[in-house]
Design an enzyme around this catalytic site. Structure first.
Site, PDB file in Angstrom:
ATOM      1  N   GLY A 297      -0.123   5.416  -4.145  1.00  0.00           N
ATOM      2  CA  GLY A 297      -0.614   7.051  -4.711  1.00  0.00           C
ATOM      3  C   GLY A 297       0.243   7.853  -3.632  1.00  0.00           C
ATOM      4  O   GLY A 297       0.728   9.063  -4.390  1.00  0.00           O
ATOM      5  N   ARG A 298       0.076   7.754  -2.520  1.00  0.00           N
ATOM      6  CA  ARG A 298       0.601   8.297  -1.366  1.00  0.00           C
ATOM      7  C   ARG A 298       2.362   8.997  -1.707  1.00  0.00           C
ATOM      8  O   ARG A 298       2.896  10.318  -1.597  1.00  0.00           O
ATOM      9  CB  ARG A 298       0.433   7.884   0.237  1.00  0.00           C
TER      10      ARG A 298
ATOM     11  N   GLU B 112     -12.427  -3.952  -4.699  1.00  0.00           N
ATOM     12  CA  GLU B 112     -13.095  -2.445  -4.125  1.00  0.00           C
ATOM     13  C   GLU B 112     -12.013  -1.978  -5.453  1.00  0.00           C
ATOM     14  O   GLU B 112     -12.677  -0.538  -5.290  1.00  0.00           O
ATOM     15  CB  GLU B 112     -12.638  -2.813  -3.050  1.00  0.00           C
TER      16      GLU B 112
ATOM     17  N   ARG C 191     -11.929   2.639  -8.382  1.00  0.00           N
ATOM     18  CA  ARG C 191     -11.171   4.079  -8.769  1.00  0.00           C
ATOM     19  C   ARG C 191     -11.179   4.885 -10.032  1.00  0.00           C
ATOM     20  O   ARG C 191     -11.976   3.623 -11.072  1.00  0.00           O
ATOM     21  CB  ARG C 191      -9.897   3.636  -8.346  1.00  0.00           C
TER      22      ARG C 191
ATOM     23  N   ASP D  95       0.686  -1.395  -0.318  1.00  0.00           N
ATOM     24  CA  ASP D  95       0.026   0.065   0.004  1.00  0.00           C
ATOM     25  C   ASP D  95       1.177   1.058  -0.313  1.00  0.00           C
ATOM     26  O   ASP D  95       1.959   1.037   0.432  1.00  0.00           O
ATOM     27  CB  ASP D  95      -0.663   0.012   1.402  1.00  0.00           C
TER      28      ASP D  95
ATOM     29  N   ARG E 292      -5.871  -2.470   8.841  1.00  0.00           N
ATOM     30  CA  ARG E 292      -7.013  -3.001   8.797  1.00  0.00           C
ATOM     31  C   ARG E 292      -6.480  -4.121   7.649  1.00  0.00           C
ATOM     32  O   ARG E 292      -4.797  -3.906   6.294  1.00  0.00           O
ATOM     33  CB  ARG E 292      -7.616  -2.319   7.783  1.00  0.00           C
ATOM     34  N   LEU E 293      -6.901  -5.160   7.287  1.00  0.00           N
ATOM     35  CA  LEU E 293      -6.854  -5.512   6.525  1.00  0.00           C
ATOM     36  C   LEU E 293      -7.057  -5.611   4.814  1.00  0.00           C
ATOM     37  O   LEU E 293      -7.019  -6.567   3.736  1.00  0.00           O
ATOM     38  CB  LEU E 293      -7.436  -7.781   7.192  1.00  0.00           C
ATOM     39  N   SER E 294      -8.402  -4.507   4.687  1.00  0.00           N
ATOM     40  CA  SER E 294      -8.837  -5.197   3.170  1.00  0.00           C
ATOM     41  C   SER E 294      -9.549  -6.264   2.205  1.00  0.00           C
ATOM     42  O   SER E 294      -8.758  -5.910   1.722  1.00  0.00           O
ATOM     43  CB  SER E 294      -7.978  -4.156   3.332  1.00  0.00           C
TER      44      SER E 294
ATOM     45  N   HIS F 134       2.040   3.235  -9.646  1.00  0.00           N
ATOM     46  CA  HIS F 134       2.244   2.162  -9.307  1.00  0.00           C
ATOM     47  C   HIS F 134       3.237   1.076 -10.330  1.00  0.00           C
ATOM     48  O   HIS F 134       4.002   0.605  -9.871  1.00  0.00           O
ATOM     49  CB  HIS F 134       0.990   1.980 -10.339  1.00  0.00           C
TER      50      HIS F 134
ATOM     51  N   LEU G  62      10.431 -20.733  -5.544  1.00  0.00           N
ATOM     52  CA  LEU G  62      10.124 -19.666  -4.860  1.00  0.00           C
ATOM     53  C   LEU G  62       8.559 -19.959  -5.318  1.00  0.00           C
ATOM     54  O   LEU G  62       8.215 -20.182  -6.893  1.00  0.00           O
ATOM     55  CB  LEU G  62       9.900 -18.775  -4.805  1.00  0.00           C
TER      56      LEU G  62
ATOM     57  N   TRP H  19     -11.995  -1.749  -7.867  1.00  0.00           N
ATOM     58  CA  TRP H  19     -12.542  -1.165  -9.717  1.00  0.00           C
ATOM     59  C   TRP H  19     -13.221   0.430  -9.263  1.00  0.00           C
ATOM     60  O   TRP H  19     -13.243   0.859  -9.788  1.00  0.00           O
ATOM     61  CB  TRP H  19     -13.457  -2.007  -9.527  1.00  0.00           C
TER      62      TRP H  19
HETATM   63  C1  IPE Z   1      -5.607  -2.730  -0.554  1.00  0.00           C
HETATM   64  O1  IPE Z   1      -5.339  -1.579  -0.321  1.00  0.00           O
HETATM   65  C2  IPE Z   1      -5.529  -3.131  -1.941  1.00  0.00           C
HETATM   66  C3  IPE Z   1      -4.556  -3.633  -1.876  1.00  0.00           C
HETATM   67  C4  IPE Z   1      -3.152  -3.547  -2.010  1.00  0.00           C
HETATM   68  C5  IPE Z   1      -4.376  -4.546  -4.148  1.00  0.00           C
HETATM   69  P1  IPE Z   1      -6.203  -0.654  -0.886  1.00  0.00           P
HETATM   70  O2  IPE Z   1      -5.425   1.385  -0.968  1.00  0.00           O
HETATM   71  O3  IPE Z   1      -7.131  -0.722  -1.483  1.00  0.00           O
HETATM   72  O4  IPE Z   1      -6.919  -0.721   0.971  1.00  0.00           O
HETATM   73  P2  IPE Z   1      -7.925   0.305   1.758  1.00  0.00           P
HETATM   74  O5  IPE Z   1      -8.582   1.041   0.752  1.00  0.00           O
HETATM   75  O6  IPE Z   1      -7.054   1.723   1.770  1.00  0.00           O
HETATM   76  O7  IPE Z   1      -8.493  -0.577   2.937  1.00  0.00           O
HETATM   77  C1  IPE Z   2      -1.522   0.029  -3.622  1.00  0.00           C
HETATM   78  O1  IPE Z   2      -1.433   1.669  -3.708  1.00  0.00           O
HETATM   79  C2  IPE Z   2      -1.337  -0.260  -5.187  1.00  0.00           C
HETATM   80  C3  IPE Z   2      -2.966  -0.799  -5.322  1.00  0.00           C
HETATM   81  C4  IPE Z   2      -3.707  -0.816  -4.145  1.00  0.00           C
HETATM   82  C5  IPE Z   2      -3.382  -1.067  -6.153  1.00  0.00           C
HETATM   83  P1  IPE Z   2      -2.177   2.882  -3.878  1.00  0.00           P
HETATM   84  O2  IPE Z   2      -2.982   2.917  -5.330  1.00  0.00           O
HETATM   85  O3  IPE Z   2      -4.261   1.616  -2.588  1.00  0.00           O
HETATM   86  O4  IPE Z   2      -2.234   3.763  -2.819  1.00  0.00           O
HETATM   87  P2  IPE Z   2      -2.485   4.948  -1.900  1.00  0.00           P
HETATM   88  O5  IPE Z   2      -2.782   3.730  -0.697  1.00  0.00           O
HETATM   89  O6  IPE Z   2      -3.871   5.433  -2.231  1.00  0.00           O
HETATM   90  O7  IPE Z   2      -1.854   5.996  -0.940  1.00  0.00           O
HETATM   91 MG    MG Z   3      -3.855   2.132  -0.749  1.00  0.00          MG
END
Ligand code: IPE
Ligand code: IPE
Ligand code: MG
Length: 255
Positions: free
Chosen positions: A37-38, A81, A85, A34, A208-210, A51, A145, A83
Site C-alpha cells: 500500500g505504501r 485481520e 480493509r 508488507d 512485529r509479527l502481526s 498488491h 520447492l 478482512w
Molecule cells: C501483515 O501485514 C499481513 C500480511 C502481510 C498479509 P499487515 O499490514 O496486515 O500488518 P499490520 O497491520 O501492519 O500489523
Molecule cells: C501487504 O501490504 C499485503 C497485504 C497485507 C495483503 P500492505 O497492504 O499491508 O501495505 P501497507 O503496509 O499498507 O503499506
Molecule cells: Mg501492511
C-alpha cells in the site's frame, strides 16, 4: 555479491557451490510481505496497484529461492485481520487470488513446485476454495520447492482450530490428555508436515509479527528491512541470507 552466481538449476551443483562458499542456505524462509500500500501511495496509485506488483514479485521470488537451494518458502498473503480493509481492497485481493491460482498451477507444474495453503480457507467463496484444493491436489507429488501461501491465516486462529480438534479427539477417546506432547500439538497445526522457518523476513520496517506463525517462529532468526515488498528482489534476499549467516543459533544452549 550474487550468491546464485552461475545460476545452477542442478540442486547437487548448487549445494556444492554453497558449501564451497561456506554459506548456510536456510531450509525454510518465511516472509511477511508488507508495504504494498505504501509503495503504491508513493506513486500516487491505488493500494490495489501495489498488491498487483507485489504478487508479481512473489512469483519472481519463487525462481530465486529455488535457485538458491531453499526448500520451503512461506508467504503471508492475507491475514485473518485483513478482512477489516475496505471492500474494494479485499475484493481486489480476492481477484488476484483467483488469477494466481490458475497461473500458479502452470508455474508449479512446470517447475516441480508443491503448493500448500495454510489458514482457514472455509471463509472464501466456493470457487476460491475449489481452486485452492485443486492447486494442492495437482502439485502434491512435486518434489522440488514447497511453496506455502498463508491466506486467511492467523497464528491464533490456527492454534484455536488445532485446540478445538485436539479437544474433540480427546472427548472421542482417540487421545489421552496426558499423551499431548509438543509433537502432538504440532501435528494438529496447518503446518504439520512443514519444518519450522529458519529465517523470517519482514519488509517495510515494522517490528512485529502481526499474528504470523506464532508457534512455528519460536527459534526463527528475524530479519527486518525497510525495503517495501514491491521493491524486494534477489539482491534483498541475498542481504537477508548473508545476515542469517552471521547469526549464532543457540536454541537456548551454550556454544
Ligand atoms: C501483515 O501485514 C499481513 C500480511 C502481510 C498479509 P499487515 O499490514 O496486515 O500488518 P499490520 O497491520 O501492519 O500489523
Ligand atoms: C501487504 O501490504 C499485503 C497485504 C497485507 C495483503 P500492505 O497492504 O499491508 O501495505 P501497507 O503496509 O499498507 O503499506
Ligand atoms: Mg501492511
Amino acid at each position: 555479491m550474487n550468491i546464485a552466481a552461475g545460476k545452477c538449476r542442478n540442486e547437487a551443483d548448487m549445494d556444492t557451490l554453497n558449501e564451497a562458499l561456506g554459506l548456510k542456505i536456510p531450509q525454510h524462509v518465511a516472509v511477511i510481505l508488507d508495504g504494498n500500500g505504501r509503495w503504491a501511495k508513493q506513486r500516487h496509485m491505488p493500494r490495489t496497484y501495489g498488491h498487483k506488483v507485489g504478487s508479481k514479485v512473489v512469483e519472481d521470488m519463487l525462481t530465486v529461492v529455488d535457485d538458491l537451494g531453499v526448500k520451503y518458502f512461506t508467504v503471508y498473503a492475507f491475514s485473518t485481520e485483513n478482512w477489516k480493509r475496505s471492500s474494494d481492497e479485499v475484493g481486489a485481493l480476492m481477484q488476484l487470488f483467483r488469477f494466481y491460482m490458475v497461473r500458479l498451477l502452470k508455474i508449479a507444474s512446470a517447475n516441480n513446485v508443491r503448493v500448500k495453503m495454510i489458514g482457514d480457507r472455509t471463509r472464501f467463496d466456493q470457487d476460491i476454495i475449489d481452486g485452492i484444493n485443486r492447486l494442492e491436489r495437482e502439485t502434491k507429488d512435486n518434489t522440488g520447492l514447497t511453496f506455502v501461501i498463508a491466506v486467511n491465516y492467523g497464528g491464533r486462529d490456527e492454534l484455536t482450530r488445532a485446540v478445538r480438534k485436539l479437544a474433540a479427539d480427546c472427548c472421542a477417546g482417540k487421545l489421552e490428555p496426558s499423551a499431548i506432547t509438543e509433537q502432538v500439538v504440532n501435528s494438529y497445526l496447518d503446518t504439520a508436515d512443514i519444518p519450522d522457518p529458519d529465517l523470517l523476513i519482514r519488509t517495510s520496517g515494522e517490528l512485529r509479527l502481526s499474528n504470523y506463525l506464532l508457534w512455528q517462529l519460536a527459534y526463527t532468526e528475524l530479519y527486518v528491512t525497510d525495503c517495501l515488498w514491491p521493491d524486494f528482489n534477489q539482491e534483498e534476499l541475498e542481504k537477508a541470507i548473508l545476515s542469517y549467516n552471521r547469526r549464532d543459533r543457540r536454541f537456548g544452549g551454550v556454544k
